[in-house]
Design a protein around this motif. Sequence first.
Motif, PDB file in Angstrom:
ATOM      1  N   GLU A   1       0.817  -1.213   0.000  1.00  0.00           N
ATOM      2  CA  GLU A   1       0.000   0.000   0.000  1.00  0.00           C
ATOM      3  C   GLU A   1       0.855   1.268   0.000  1.00  0.00           C
ATOM      4  OE1 GLU A   1      -2.917  -0.096   3.202  1.00  0.00           O
ATOM      5  OE2 GLU A   1      -3.060   2.077   2.995  1.00  0.00           O
ATOM      6  N   ARG A   2       1.866   1.264   0.825  1.00  0.00           N
ATOM      7  CA  ARG A   2       2.632   2.503   0.995  1.00  0.00           C
ATOM      8  C   ARG A   2       3.808   2.609   0.024  1.00  0.00           C
ATOM      9  NH1 ARG A   2       1.098   4.094   6.535  1.00  0.00           N
ATOM     10  NH2 ARG A   2      -1.159   3.960   6.340  1.00  0.00           N
ATOM     11  N   ARG A   3       4.352   1.452  -0.424  1.00  0.00           N
ATOM     12  CA  ARG A   3       5.482   1.502  -1.362  1.00  0.00           C
ATOM     13  C   ARG A   3       5.017   1.334  -2.810  1.00  0.00           C
ATOM     14  NH1 ARG A   3      10.036   3.765   0.220  1.00  0.00           N
ATOM     15  NH2 ARG A   3      11.220   2.503  -1.268  1.00  0.00           N
ATOM     16  N   LEU A   4       4.145   0.343  -3.044  1.00  0.00           N
ATOM     17  CA  LEU A   4       3.712   0.100  -4.424  1.00  0.00           C
ATOM     18  C   LEU A   4       2.479   0.904  -4.805  1.00  0.00           C
ATOM     19  CD1 LEU A   4       4.248  -3.770  -4.776  1.00  0.00           C
ATOM     20  CD2 LEU A   4       5.852  -1.916  -5.242  1.00  0.00           C
ATOM     21  N   GLY A   5       1.847   1.522  -3.805  1.00  0.00           N
ATOM     22  CA  GLY A   5       0.713   2.396  -4.094  1.00  0.00           C
ATOM     23  C   GLY A   5      -0.585   1.692  -4.401  1.00  0.00           C
ATOM     24  N   MET A   6      -0.715   0.439  -3.940  1.00  0.00           N
ATOM     25  CA  MET A   6      -1.982  -0.282  -4.162  1.00  0.00           C
ATOM     26  C   MET A   6      -3.101   0.355  -3.345  1.00  0.00           C
ATOM     27  SD  MET A   6      -1.344  -4.341  -4.070  1.00  0.00           S
ATOM     28  CE  MET A   6      -0.395  -5.216  -5.289  1.00  0.00           C
ATOM     29  N   GLU A   7      -4.329   0.164  -3.796  1.00  0.00           N
ATOM     30  CA  GLU A   7      -5.489   0.620  -3.035  1.00  0.00           C
ATOM     31  C   GLU A   7      -5.579  -0.157  -1.725  1.00  0.00           C
ATOM     32  OE1 GLU A   7      -7.843   2.756  -3.046  1.00  0.00           O
ATOM     33  OE2 GLU A   7      -8.330   3.440  -5.079  1.00  0.00           O
ATOM     34  N   PHE A   8      -6.114   0.473  -0.703  1.00  0.00           N
ATOM     35  CA  PHE A   8      -6.210  -0.141   0.627  1.00  0.00           C
ATOM     36  C   PHE A   8      -6.854  -1.530   0.570  1.00  0.00           C
ATOM     37  CE2 PHE A   8      -8.610  -1.070   4.468  1.00  0.00           C
ATOM     38  CZ  PHE A   8      -7.689  -0.853   5.473  1.00  0.00           C
ATOM     39  N   MET A   9      -8.018  -1.608  -0.079  1.00  0.00           N
ATOM     40  CA  MET A   9      -8.753  -2.868  -0.066  1.00  0.00           C
ATOM     41  C   MET A   9      -8.066  -3.961  -0.876  1.00  0.00           C
ATOM     42  SD  MET A   9     -11.178  -2.921   2.039  1.00  0.00           S
ATOM     43  CE  MET A   9     -11.636  -4.562   1.521  1.00  0.00           C
ATOM     44  N   VAL A  10      -7.327  -3.568  -1.921  1.00  0.00           N
ATOM     45  CA  VAL A  10      -6.591  -4.568  -2.709  1.00  0.00           C
ATOM     46  C   VAL A  10      -5.499  -5.182  -1.837  1.00  0.00           C
ATOM     47  CG1 VAL A  10      -5.178  -4.936  -4.774  1.00  0.00           C
ATOM     48  CG2 VAL A  10      -7.076  -3.296  -4.832  1.00  0.00           C
ATOM     49  N   ALA A  11      -4.812  -4.334  -1.098  1.00  0.00           N
ATOM     50  CA  ALA A  11      -3.757  -4.821  -0.204  1.00  0.00           C
ATOM     51  C   ALA A  11      -4.354  -5.697   0.901  1.00  0.00           C
ATOM     52  CB  ALA A  11      -3.008  -3.638   0.406  1.00  0.00           C
ATOM     53  N   GLN A  12      -5.533  -5.307   1.409  1.00  0.00           N
ATOM     54  CA  GLN A  12      -6.171  -6.085   2.478  1.00  0.00           C
ATOM     55  C   GLN A  12      -6.513  -7.499   2.007  1.00  0.00           C
ATOM     56  OE1 GLN A  12      -6.967  -5.175   5.874  1.00  0.00           O
ATOM     57  NE2 GLN A  12      -5.360  -3.755   5.311  1.00  0.00           N
ATOM     58  N   GLU A  13      -6.907  -7.594   0.740  1.00  0.00           N
ATOM     59  CA  GLU A  13      -7.232  -8.906   0.183  1.00  0.00           C
ATOM     60  C   GLU A  13      -5.996  -9.806   0.213  1.00  0.00           C
ATOM     61  OE1 GLU A  13     -10.085 -11.435  -1.073  1.00  0.00           O
ATOM     62  OE2 GLU A  13     -10.438  -9.318  -0.549  1.00  0.00           O
ATOM     63  N   GLU A  14      -4.845  -9.188  -0.062  1.00  0.00           N
ATOM     64  CA  GLU A  14      -3.593  -9.949  -0.102  1.00  0.00           C
ATOM     65  C   GLU A  14      -3.170 -10.454   1.281  1.00  0.00           C
ATOM     66  OE1 GLU A  14      -1.958 -10.829  -2.866  1.00  0.00           O
ATOM     67  OE2 GLU A  14      -3.553  -9.869  -4.013  1.00  0.00           O
ATOM     68  N   VAL A  15      -3.541  -9.712   2.317  1.00  0.00           N
ATOM     69  CA  VAL A  15      -3.061 -10.102   3.658  1.00  0.00           C
ATOM     70  C   VAL A  15      -4.071 -10.995   4.402  1.00  0.00           C
ATOM     71  CG1 VAL A  15      -1.651  -8.022   3.889  1.00  0.00           C
ATOM     72  CG2 VAL A  15      -3.940  -8.044   4.894  1.00  0.00           C
ATOM     73  N   LYS A  16      -5.168 -11.314   3.735  1.00  0.00           N
ATOM     74  CA  LYS A  16      -6.220 -12.116   4.382  1.00  0.00           C
ATOM     75  C   LYS A  16      -5.672 -13.411   4.992  1.00  0.00           C
ATOM     76  CE  LYS A  16     -10.912 -11.737   2.595  1.00  0.00           C
ATOM     77  NZ  LYS A  16     -11.774 -12.101   1.468  1.00  0.00           N
TER      78      LYS A  16
END
Lengths: 453, 146
Positions: free
Chosen positions: A391-406
Motif C-alpha cells: 500500500e505505501r510503497r507500491l501504491g496499491m489501493e487499501f482494499m486490494v492490499a487487504q485482500e492480499e493479507v487475508k
Amino acid sequence: MKYKSQQVAYWFFALCMLLFALQVVYGFIMGFARIGMDGLHEFIPFHTARAVHTNLLVVWLLTGFMGAAYYIIPEEAQRELVSVKWAYVQLISLALVGVAAITGYHFNIWEGRKFLEIPRELDYLVVVNVLLFLGIILTTLFKGKRQTTTALVLCMGLVFAALLYLPGMIWFDSQVTDSFFRWWVVHLWVEGVWELIMGGILAFLLIKLTGVDREVIEKWLYVIVGLTFLSGILGTGHHYYYIGVNKIWLVVGGVFSALEPLAFLAMALFAVYMYRKGEKTHPNKIALFWTIGASIVSFIGAGLLGFAHTLPQTNIYTHGTLVTAMHGHYAFWGAYAMIVLAIISYAMPNITGRKKFDNFNGHLAFWLSNIGILGMVVALGVAGVVQVYLERRLGMEFMVAQEEVKIHFVVMLLCASMFATGVGLYIYEFFKFGRPTDEALAKHDEPELIAVS
Amino acid sequence: MLSKSQARAFFLGGTLVTFLAFIGLTVYSFMPSNDQSNHHLIDEQVIRGKHLWETNNCMGCHSLMGEGGYYAPELTKVVDRKGEPMIKAILQSPVIWAPNGRKMGPYEMSEEDSEAMVAFFKWVGQIDLNGFDRVVSPLAKDKANK
C-alpha cells in the motif's frame, strides 16, 4: 492473607476474568470479519466489535489493577481497608458503567474516539467511581502503620492515571487538537503511569516470591520508574509525527521514544536478577512464571516491537497499519495482562486458602496463552509488513492490499484459538479455587519461603 | 553504589524536568505561528462533520491521519481520491455499501450532514502532515502532480 478486607480483591479479579473472556470473544468476531466471515455484521459491525474489544481490555486491566491495590495496600500499610462496604459499592458501580457503555456501543451510542469511545455522560460516572476507589486506597495507606515505596509507587500510578483521564473529556473543534490531547490519556497511561502500577505490583510480587530485601528491590523500582517517565513523557511525541503538529516532535519524539525500551529492559533485568539473587524460593511457581514472564514479554512487546517502528523515518510508512496492531497486542499482553494474571495467581491461594501452587493446568494455561499470542503477533507483523509494502510503497489501493493479507488473519485465528484455550484454562482454574474463606485468615499469611541450598 | 534516596531523586527530578519540557513543547506546538492545520478554516460545517465522525465512530473501521481501525480505507485525502459526489452518495446510501466485500452500514445521512462530512474531510485534507499525506495516499499525490 493477613487482613480480611483483602478478600474484596477476589470479586475484582472475578469481574476481570469475565471481562477478559468477553474481550477474547469480540477479538474473534473482528478476526473472522477480516477474512470475510462477517455474518454478525447486522448486530455487531466491525466498529462495534473493535470498540468493545479495546474498551474491555482497558476496563479489565483497570479492574485488575484495582483488585491488586485492594490486595496489596492493606498488606503494605498493615491495616484493614477503611471501608469494605464502599469497596463493594465501587465494584458494582464500575461493573454497571462498563455494562452500560458496552451495551451502548451496540446501539451507536459512543464518542468514536479510539480507545476513549465511552460516552461523555458515563465519563462523569467513571470519574466518581475512580475518586471513590482512590479515596478508599489512599485513606487506607495514610492511616496505615507504614507507607512503603512499593505502595507509594502503586498509588502514584493510580492517582496519575485518574488525573490523565481528564484531558480526554475536553471537546475540541479541531481534529488535530483532539488527537493531540487524546494521546495525553492513551499514551501517558500505557507508556507512562500504568508502568508505575506495573512496577509497584512487580516489586510487591518480587518481595514476596524471592525473599530479596525490600530496600534493594524498592531502590531499583525508583530507577525503573524514573527511566519510564524520563523517556515516556516526551516519547509521547511519536504519536505527534504525522497528525498535523510541529516538526519539532519528529526530533523529540524520535529521540525519547527510542529510549523507552530502556525502562522495559531495566524491568526485565531487574526481575530476572532479583529472582536469581533470591536465596529463598516460594512454592507458588505459577505466580513466579507470570511475574518473570511479564517482565520479559513486556520488554519484547512494548520495548523492542515498539522501537521497531518508532523512528519517524520508519513510522511514516507504518503509521496507521497493522504493524501498530502487532506491537499493541504483544505490549498490552506482556506489560499489563500478564502482570494482572501474575498478581491474581499469587493472591488466589492466599485468599481462598487452597494452596494450588504448582499444577499442570496452571502451567498449560501459561504456555498455551503465551505461545498462542506470540503466533498472533507474528501473523499480525507479517500482515503489517506486507500491507506497508503493497500500500505505501507500491501504491496499491487499501482494499486490494487487504485482500492480499487475508491469509495471515487465518493464521492469526488459528493461533488465537490456542491463546483462547490457554486463557479459558486460566479462567477455569480461577473459578476452581472457590470463594474467599475466613479460614485462610487463620492460617499463615503465606507459606514460608524455602532456602535454596 | 546508588542509594535509595539518590534513586528517588533521579525519579522525581527526571519526571519534573521532562514534564516541564513536555508542557513547554505543547504550548509551542499550539502557538498560532506554528499552526499547520489551517485552524482558521474550521467553520460550523467542519465542526458538525467532526461531530458526525465521532458519534458514528467512523474511526472504528476507517483511519484519519493514520489513526483508526485499519479495517477500511484511510480517509485523509478521500475528497481528492473519490470526489464529493461519491462520498455523499455513500453516506446517504439506504443500503449496505460493500464494494470490496467489507461492509459499511447504511447511514442514510441527510444532504446537510453529508455536506458537513465532506467539509470536514476537505479541511483534514489540507492539513500539513509532515509528509505523511504523500505516503498514505499515493493516488492523491499522483493527481496533484498531473
